[in-house]
Structures are given as C-alpha cells and as structure tokens.
Design a protein around this motif. Sequence first.
Motif: not given
Length: 177
Positions: A173-177
């Motif tokens: 989720l963090g990476k996808s931001l």
Amino acid sequence: MKIMILMGSPNRKGSTNILVESFVRGAEESGHTCEVIDVCHAEIRPCTGCVACGYEGPCVQKDDVEEIRGKLLASDMVVFATPLYYYGMSAQLKTMVDRFCAFNSSLNSRHLKSALITAAWNADDWTFEALEAHYKTLVRYINFEDRGMVLGYGCGTPQMTARSRYPEQAYRLGKSL
Ligand SMILES: Cc1cc2nc3c(=O)[nH]c(=O)nc-3n(C[C@H](O)[C@H](O)[C@H](O)COP(=O)(O)O)c2cc1C
C-alpha cells in the motif's frame, strides 16, 4: 507526498506498529516522507464539547493537538493506524479524531488522501465491519480520498502479525502511493 500517520496503538512494538513500519518502508521507497504521530503517548485531552472553537478556530485546550493540527493541515495524506478495540478504533485514536472539531472546515477543504491500517485478534469475516464503516463515513464526511485499507485479521500478537500476509500488504500500500 507528506504523510502523517496517526498511530493509535499504545504498544510501541506491537502488531499495529509492525504494519505501520512496513507501510512507511514502502512509502519511503516511493519517495514520500512519513511522520508517525504517537497519539497514545502525546498529551491529547478529550474534546469537552464546549464548541468555543465554533468548529473552526482555536481550541481552549492547550495541549499537543495544536502542533498535530499544524502538521495535519500541512500534509497530503493521513493514515489512521489502530488496534481493533471492541470492534472500533482505540480510544486514544478516537480522542484525537474528536479534536478535529476545532479544524473541521480547514481539514475538509484540504481534501487529504487517507488510509486505514489496523490489527485484530479475531479472524471472522465480520471482524472489521464496524471499524470499516466508521472509517468510510469519516472519509465521506471530512472529504478525504481513500487510498486503501489494511485489515489485519488474526493479528493477535506481534508474532502472529509478523507471520501473516499483512505486513506485505501494508508495504505494498505504501509503495503504491
Ligand atoms: C482493550 C482491547 C480490546 C480489544 N478488542 C478486540 C476486538 O474487539 N476484536 C478483536 O479481534 N481483537 C481485540 N483486541 C485484540 C487486539 O486488537 C489485537 O491483539 C491487536 O493485535 C493489538 O495490537 P497492538 O499490538 O498494536 O496493541 C483487543 C485488545 C485490547 C487490549
């Protein structure tokens, strides 16, 4: 993006923290800056409902919320991180959310991105129904843009959480931001 994480677990090395650390790693790898605001160990008094702020103005209570308010309004995204307590967010995190009262309008007009990260012991499919509904209602009311939820089913201890698929989900989720 500047991301503020409202950390609502009193356990600094607990399950919620494992998920938050994974999220932060992913977000930082994607070039975002993250700050974890430990709402459990900050001085945050409950809203007294006096409404001297008129829902937008200085709060009569002088505590750490003044600084947190500035940080939130200067950020692009807010993450609500909490253990599941009696099927809702922790009281510590809710106490912080209630203090949004004094900057309700300005928070609304910021149109922040948001996410929910949570850990629970229970693994039944209904575990997060109430918390999810509350989070989605906040998103709608405060005009946030939901970017995702990590619902950690069966994350009753740090060991259970570390072995689960949720740290990876939080990282992604963090990476996808
Ligand atoms: C006061 C309290 C209430 C809890 N309520 C629930 C609950 O309603 N449902 C559930 O599945 N787990 C519940 N739990 C378990 C925690 O959500 C779970 O152990 C979580 O991993 C704790 O996260 P932490 O390590 O960040 O503190 C509760 C724990 C405590 C201390």
